[in-house]
Design an enzyme around this catalytic site. Structure first.
Site, PDB file in Angstrom:
ATOM      1  N   GLN A   1      79.087  64.360  23.064  1.00  7.10           N
ATOM      2  CA  GLN A   1      79.428  62.980  22.878  1.00  7.10           C
ATOM      3  C   GLN A   1      80.809  62.629  22.424  1.00  7.10           C
ATOM      4  O   GLN A   1      80.502  62.101  21.256  1.00  7.10           O
ATOM      5  CB  GLN A   1      78.470  62.710  22.314  1.00  7.10           C
ATOM      6  CG  GLN A   1      78.123  60.649  22.894  1.00  7.10           C
ATOM      7  CD  GLN A   1      78.744  59.983  23.727  1.00  7.10           C
ATOM      8  OE1 GLN A   1      78.701  60.820  25.217  1.00  7.10           O
ATOM      9  NE2 GLN A   1      79.808  59.294  23.739  1.00  7.10           N
TER      10      GLN A   1
ATOM     11  N   GLU B   1      80.092  57.996  31.021  1.00  4.85           N
ATOM     12  CA  GLU B   1      80.622  58.111  32.338  1.00  4.85           C
ATOM     13  C   GLU B   1      82.211  59.178  32.271  1.00  4.85           C
ATOM     14  O   GLU B   1      82.885  59.116  32.711  1.00  4.85           O
ATOM     15  CB  GLU B   1      81.371  57.370  32.241  1.00  4.85           C
ATOM     16  CG  GLU B   1      82.713  56.500  31.041  1.00  4.85           C
ATOM     17  CD  GLU B   1      82.207  55.205  30.549  1.00  4.85           C
ATOM     18  OE1 GLU B   1      81.347  55.522  29.812  1.00  4.85           O
ATOM     19  OE2 GLU B   1      83.007  55.044  29.802  1.00  4.85           O
ATOM     20  N   ASN B   2      81.431  60.615  31.448  1.00  4.31           N
ATOM     21  CA  ASN B   2      82.573  61.713  31.371  1.00  4.31           C
ATOM     22  C   ASN B   2      83.394  61.925  32.625  1.00  4.31           C
ATOM     23  O   ASN B   2      82.183  62.152  34.054  1.00  4.31           O
ATOM     24  CB  ASN B   2      82.113  62.926  31.049  1.00  4.31           C
ATOM     25  CG  ASN B   2      81.606  62.292  29.896  1.00  4.31           C
ATOM     26  OD1 ASN B   2      82.208  61.747  29.088  1.00  4.31           O
ATOM     27  ND2 ASN B   2      80.840  63.278  30.081  1.00  4.31           N
TER      28      ASN B   2
ATOM     29  N   HIS C   1      76.110  52.659  37.391  1.00  3.86           N
ATOM     30  CA  HIS C   1      77.103  51.681  36.132  1.00  3.86           C
ATOM     31  C   HIS C   1      78.409  52.945  36.059  1.00  3.86           C
ATOM     32  O   HIS C   1      79.908  52.583  35.698  1.00  3.86           O
ATOM     33  CB  HIS C   1      76.500  51.573  35.371  1.00  3.86           C
ATOM     34  CG  HIS C   1      77.316  51.524  34.006  1.00  3.86           C
ATOM     35  ND1 HIS C   1      77.384  49.450  33.606  1.00  3.86           N
ATOM     36  CD2 HIS C   1      77.575  51.824  32.902  1.00  3.86           C
ATOM     37  CE1 HIS C   1      78.122  49.794  32.080  1.00  3.86           C
ATOM     38  NE2 HIS C   1      78.550  50.969  31.939  1.00  3.86           N
ATOM     39  N   GLU C   2      77.869  54.228  35.687  1.00  8.79           N
ATOM     40  CA  GLU C   2      78.277  55.191  35.438  1.00  8.79           C
ATOM     41  C   GLU C   2      79.677  55.262  36.804  1.00  8.79           C
ATOM     42  O   GLU C   2      80.803  55.623  36.014  1.00  8.79           O
ATOM     43  CB  GLU C   2      78.246  56.379  35.311  1.00  8.79           C
ATOM     44  CG  GLU C   2      76.841  56.520  34.085  1.00  8.79           C
ATOM     45  CD  GLU C   2      77.415  55.716  32.465  1.00  8.79           C
ATOM     46  OE1 GLU C   2      78.450  55.752  32.214  1.00  8.79           O
ATOM     47  OE2 GLU C   2      76.494  54.629  32.069  1.00  8.79           O
TER      48      GLU C   2
ATOM     49  N   HIS D   1      82.843  53.064  36.306  1.00  8.90           N
ATOM     50  CA  HIS D   1      83.435  53.668  35.339  1.00  8.90           C
ATOM     51  C   HIS D   1      84.721  54.164  35.955  1.00  8.90           C
ATOM     52  O   HIS D   1      85.805  54.233  35.077  1.00  8.90           O
ATOM     53  CB  HIS D   1      82.773  53.976  34.245  1.00  8.90           C
ATOM     54  CG  HIS D   1      82.176  53.410  33.014  1.00  8.90           C
ATOM     55  ND1 HIS D   1      83.083  52.722  32.284  1.00  8.90           N
ATOM     56  CD2 HIS D   1      80.829  53.153  32.441  1.00  8.90           C
ATOM     57  CE1 HIS D   1      82.158  51.919  31.163  1.00  8.90           C
ATOM     58  NE2 HIS D   1      80.533  52.346  31.539  1.00  8.90           N
TER      59      HIS D   1
ATOM     60  N   GLU E   1      83.477  48.075  29.118  1.00  6.17           N
ATOM     61  CA  GLU E   1      82.184  47.706  29.515  1.00  6.17           C
ATOM     62  C   GLU E   1      82.073  46.484  30.324  1.00  6.17           C
ATOM     63  O   GLU E   1      80.858  46.281  31.693  1.00  6.17           O
ATOM     64  CB  GLU E   1      81.004  48.094  28.329  1.00  6.17           C
ATOM     65  CG  GLU E   1      81.042  49.545  27.594  1.00  6.17           C
ATOM     66  CD  GLU E   1      80.924  50.857  28.949  1.00  6.17           C
ATOM     67  OE1 GLU E   1      79.838  49.861  29.356  1.00  6.17           O
ATOM     68  OE2 GLU E   1      81.346  52.015  28.572  1.00  6.17           O
TER      69      GLU E   1
ATOM     70  N   ASP F   1      80.571  52.806  16.245  1.00  4.83           N
ATOM     71  CA  ASP F   1      79.385  53.561  16.779  1.00  4.83           C
ATOM     72  C   ASP F   1      78.552  52.194  15.924  1.00  4.83           C
ATOM     73  O   ASP F   1      77.493  51.499  16.273  1.00  4.83           O
ATOM     74  CB  ASP F   1      78.559  54.866  16.138  1.00  4.83           C
ATOM     75  CG  ASP F   1      79.445  55.707  16.908  1.00  4.83           C
ATOM     76  OD1 ASP F   1      78.959  55.825  18.281  1.00  4.83           O
ATOM     77  OD2 ASP F   1      79.786  56.771  16.042  1.00  4.83           O
TER      78      ASP F   1
ATOM     79  N   TYR G   1      79.269  44.789  26.806  1.00  5.39           N
ATOM     80  CA  TYR G   1      78.747  44.996  28.208  1.00  5.39           C
ATOM     81  C   TYR G   1      78.378  43.380  28.873  1.00  5.39           C
ATOM     82  O   TYR G   1      78.631  43.301  30.283  1.00  5.39           O
ATOM     83  CB  TYR G   1      77.451  45.463  28.690  1.00  5.39           C
ATOM     84  CG  TYR G   1      78.181  47.145  27.738  1.00  5.39           C
ATOM     85  CD1 TYR G   1      77.643  48.210  28.706  1.00  5.39           C
ATOM     86  CD2 TYR G   1      78.068  47.703  26.560  1.00  5.39           C
ATOM     87  CE1 TYR G   1      77.550  49.305  27.919  1.00  5.39           C
ATOM     88  CE2 TYR G   1      78.232  48.558  25.952  1.00  5.39           C
ATOM     89  CZ  TYR G   1      78.037  49.860  26.559  1.00  5.39           C
ATOM     90  OH  TYR G   1      77.768  51.112  26.149  1.00  5.39           O
TER      91      TYR G   1
ATOM     92  N   MET H   1      68.887  55.949  22.690  1.00  5.95           N
ATOM     93  CA  MET H   1      69.428  54.473  21.352  1.00  5.95           C
ATOM     94  C   MET H   1      68.422  53.228  21.478  1.00  5.95           C
ATOM     95  O   MET H   1      68.172  52.669  20.950  1.00  5.95           O
ATOM     96  CB  MET H   1      70.515  54.163  21.063  1.00  5.95           C
ATOM     97  CG  MET H   1      71.066  55.858  19.943  1.00  5.95           C
ATOM     98  SD  MET H   1      72.783  55.204  19.107  1.00  5.95           S
ATOM     99  CE  MET H   1      73.989  55.377  20.681  1.00  5.95           C
ATOM    100  N   LYS H   2      68.530  52.990  23.207  1.00  8.49           N
ATOM    101  CA  LYS H   2      68.462  51.726  23.943  1.00  8.49           C
ATOM    102  C   LYS H   2      66.732  51.631  23.621  1.00  8.49           C
ATOM    103  O   LYS H   2      66.506  50.643  23.326  1.00  8.49           O
ATOM    104  CB  LYS H   2      68.224  51.975  25.146  1.00  8.49           C
ATOM    105  CG  LYS H   2      68.226  50.803  25.956  1.00  8.49           C
ATOM    106  CD  LYS H   2      68.737  51.111  27.124  1.00  8.49           C
ATOM    107  CE  LYS H   2      68.109  49.744  28.201  1.00  8.49           C
ATOM    108  NZ  LYS H   2      68.003  49.229  29.639  1.00  8.49           N
TER     109      LYS H   2
HETATM  110 ZN   LIG Z   1      79.138  51.886  30.561  1.00  9.24          ZN
END
Ligand SMILES: [Zn+2]
Length: 597
Positions: A127, A263-264, A287-288, A291, A310, A367, A375, A545-546
């Protein structure tokens, strides 16, 4: 000297790498990658070249023709890592670095077999956003410098590798029992979009340009969940113009992945918590996918302009949800987003500079600045622009914006200048300066309402008075409707109310993690013991984390749940991604341990 990105040692006056060749040998036993990186410079150069590095052991640096390059590793700065200063001899066209990563490189999470679905093989994923690419490879780790890359990744058999790039063949590795996977990324990307995952992977075709990769145990479920990907790509092309990245493939990771998605390019990384079974959480894929335009094609210059990535992407996501699922579904999505925005504003405090869109982050770890503000506040700003300009004009503007800045990285101010040139007067009409440079949510924020949403909110508000929706009503609710209802409930509910909710809405057994986690947050905040087993199970398994933040926060309300939180965290922490661990620890540290009455 000009260091423009507060999170990078890269100097815009120095030579610039434009292509990267990587050789990575993945060593699961040592939890290290043995790496060779060749940085091809845009022009022959001489003198100082500063690279970013973090927790890297640099073994040797030479030019492409083999001449030794003196180098100096600076002190480890808390946020930035170490400056790696090279002194290039005259005429250097290419720098080669031999190095190895550290077992606790922030970009990499090494999973033991027990942390995977299959339970038999280890797993590795990266990441790199926002500034962790420097712990995977020494380079100019700023979104202002884009580069193309190619890579060879050697992994132990029978594991496979994927990257944010197109596959370019595979074959036996240099050592017995290994295999090499080759990749090529012909489009220039910012370094934070470098991505690698290694594990026991299978894939299924989803459409003419999409495939989903996952562990064999998960791949069928993933193929079912994301079957509508081609329709999403087609709608996104209607909005933004052609898809520029050739393929749109996805990888479903083990559950410790700290985000919903990343979104790689050519290989979106996704959390398995999206696999609800009923395609109800594919907004994250939308969403991704969005991106691919906003973020990957037109990129924020650095993290102080993160809202450009975002805000536009959430706006696009909601437009795509509207095209795919209608206006009602979109209003509910905005309502759910509003809740996330309120929570972030509350966490930082209304006057906090972190609630601006254009932030100032020198000395701040990006971070730690992460929240829903770029967003959801960002998407509200873009929607205000759209509503004020009119949809047709604004959609035309968006296509021009994409065409003008494709494959570049820009600042808020460059965006504003372009906006002014294309739609003169619009910025001042909507009060853009307040939106971008002031904290909080301006009073002209767009409002998203519908009778359906109002009805759900009213029903939730009547819960405290003992009113309960009829079974016939709740049975017909979509997952989003259930979520909006749950979010409207008081944060602490007595035992009878919790029992009613769980029975009427079948909450504890839900596979949809948005609903499940909202319920467990309520249950934890209500000290509702029958839900503790499921709560513990989710906290031990899921690293998103969300979800960790609200769950651990709600557990801080009661002595019994505080104790449970500490006990579960002690067990879960070694399995969490370092980002997730930090988020959970920061929440638990804030527990108010006044003796219970
Ligand atoms: Zn995003």
């Amino acid at each position: 000297m000009a260091r423009k990105d507060p999170h990078s040692h890269a100097d815009s006056d120095q030579p610039r790498a434009r292509h990267l060749r990587l050789l990575l040998r993945v060593d699961f036993a040592a939890r290290r990658i043995e790496g060779e990186a060749a940085l091809e410079l845009a022009a022959p150069a001489e003198g100082v070249l500063d690279l970013d590095s973090k927790a890297l052991e640099v073994l040797e640096v030479s030019t492409g023709s083999g001449a030794s390059v003196p180098f100096q590793v600076g002190p480890d700065e808390k946020v930035l890592g170490s400056r790696l200063r090279l002194s290039l001899p005259a005429g250097t066209r290419e720098v080669r670095l031999r190095y190895r990563t550290s077992p606790d490189a922030p970009a990499l999470q090494w999973l033991s077999p027990e942390q995977t679905e299959g339970g038999r093989h280890p797993f590795l994923f990266s990441q790199c956003q926002p500034i962790h690419a420097r712990s995977l490879v020494p380079l100019q780790d700023t979104a202002r410098h884009r580069l193309t890359y190619e890579a060879e990744v050697e992994v132990p058999e029978p594991l496979g590798a994927v990257m944010s790039a197109g596959p370019a063949g595979e074959g036996p590795g240099s050592r017995p029992g290994t295999r090499v996977f080759r990749f090529r990324m012909p489009q220039p990307i910012p370094p934070y979009l470098l991505a690698l995952a290694v594990g026991r992977l299978e894939s299924r075709e989803l459409g003419p340009r999409s495939r989903v990769f996952a562990e064999p145990e998960t791949v069928e479920k993933a193929a079912h969940e994301f079957a509508e990907t081609e329709a999403m790509i087609a709608r996104a092309e209607d909005l933004f113009g052609p898809y520029d990245w050739d393929r749109y493939d996805m990888l479903v990771l083990p559950p410790s992945f700290p985000y919903g998605g990343m979104e790689n390019p050519r290989m979106t990384f996704l959390t398995p918590t999206l696999l609800a079974g009923d395609r109800s959480l594919v907004d994250v894929v939308v969403h991704e996918l969005a991106h691919s335009w906003t973020g990957n094609l037109v990129t924020n210059a650095d993290m102080e302009h993160f809202w450009l990535n975002e805000g536009f992407t959430v706006w696009a996501e909601r437009r795509l949800v509207e095209a795919l699922h209608g206006e009602e579904a979109t209003v509910l999505a905005w309502a759910i987003g509003e809740r996330a925005l309120e929570e972030s504003m509350e966490r930082f405090g209304a006057g906090s500079p972190l609630t601006r869109l254009r932030t100032e982050l020198a000395g701040t770890d990006p971070d730690d600045a992460f929240s829903s503000v770029p967003y959801e506040k960002g998407a509200r700003f873009v929607t205000l622009l759209e509503r004020t300009a009119g949809r047709q004009r604004f959609d035309r503007f968006m296509r021009d914006y994409m065409a003008r800045f494709r494959f570049t990285s820009i600042t808020t101010e460059e965006f504003l200048a372009f906006l002014e040139s294309e739609l003169p007067g619009l910025a001042s009409q909507v009060g853009a300066s307040e939106w971008l440079y002031e904290p909080g949510l301006p009073s002209n924020a767009p409002v998203f309402r519908s009778p359906r949403l109002d009805g759900l909110v009213a029903m939730a508000q009547s819960f405290a008075r003992g009113e309960r929706p009829a079974n016939s009503a709740t049975a017909a609710w979509s997952p989003s409707e259930t979520l909006v209802y749950l979010q409207g409930l008081p944060r602490e509910i007595e035992r009878e109310g919790c029992a009613w909710l769980d029975a009427a809405l079948a909450l504890t057994g839900r596979g949809n993690h948005e609903i499940l986690v909202e319920w467990l947050t309520l249950a934890a905040g209500s000290d509702y013991e029958p839900a503790f087993a499921r709560l513990r199970e989710v906290l031990l398994r899921v690293g998103r984390m969300k979800y960790l933040r609200p769950l651990y926060a709600a557990m801080g309300r009661h002595p019994r749940t505080r104790a449970l939180a500490r006990e579960v965290f002690a067990e879960a922490a070694p399995r969490y991604h370092s980002l997730s661990r930090r988020v959970a620890a920061s929440v638990i540290e804030k527990y108010d341990d006044a003796p219970a009455s």
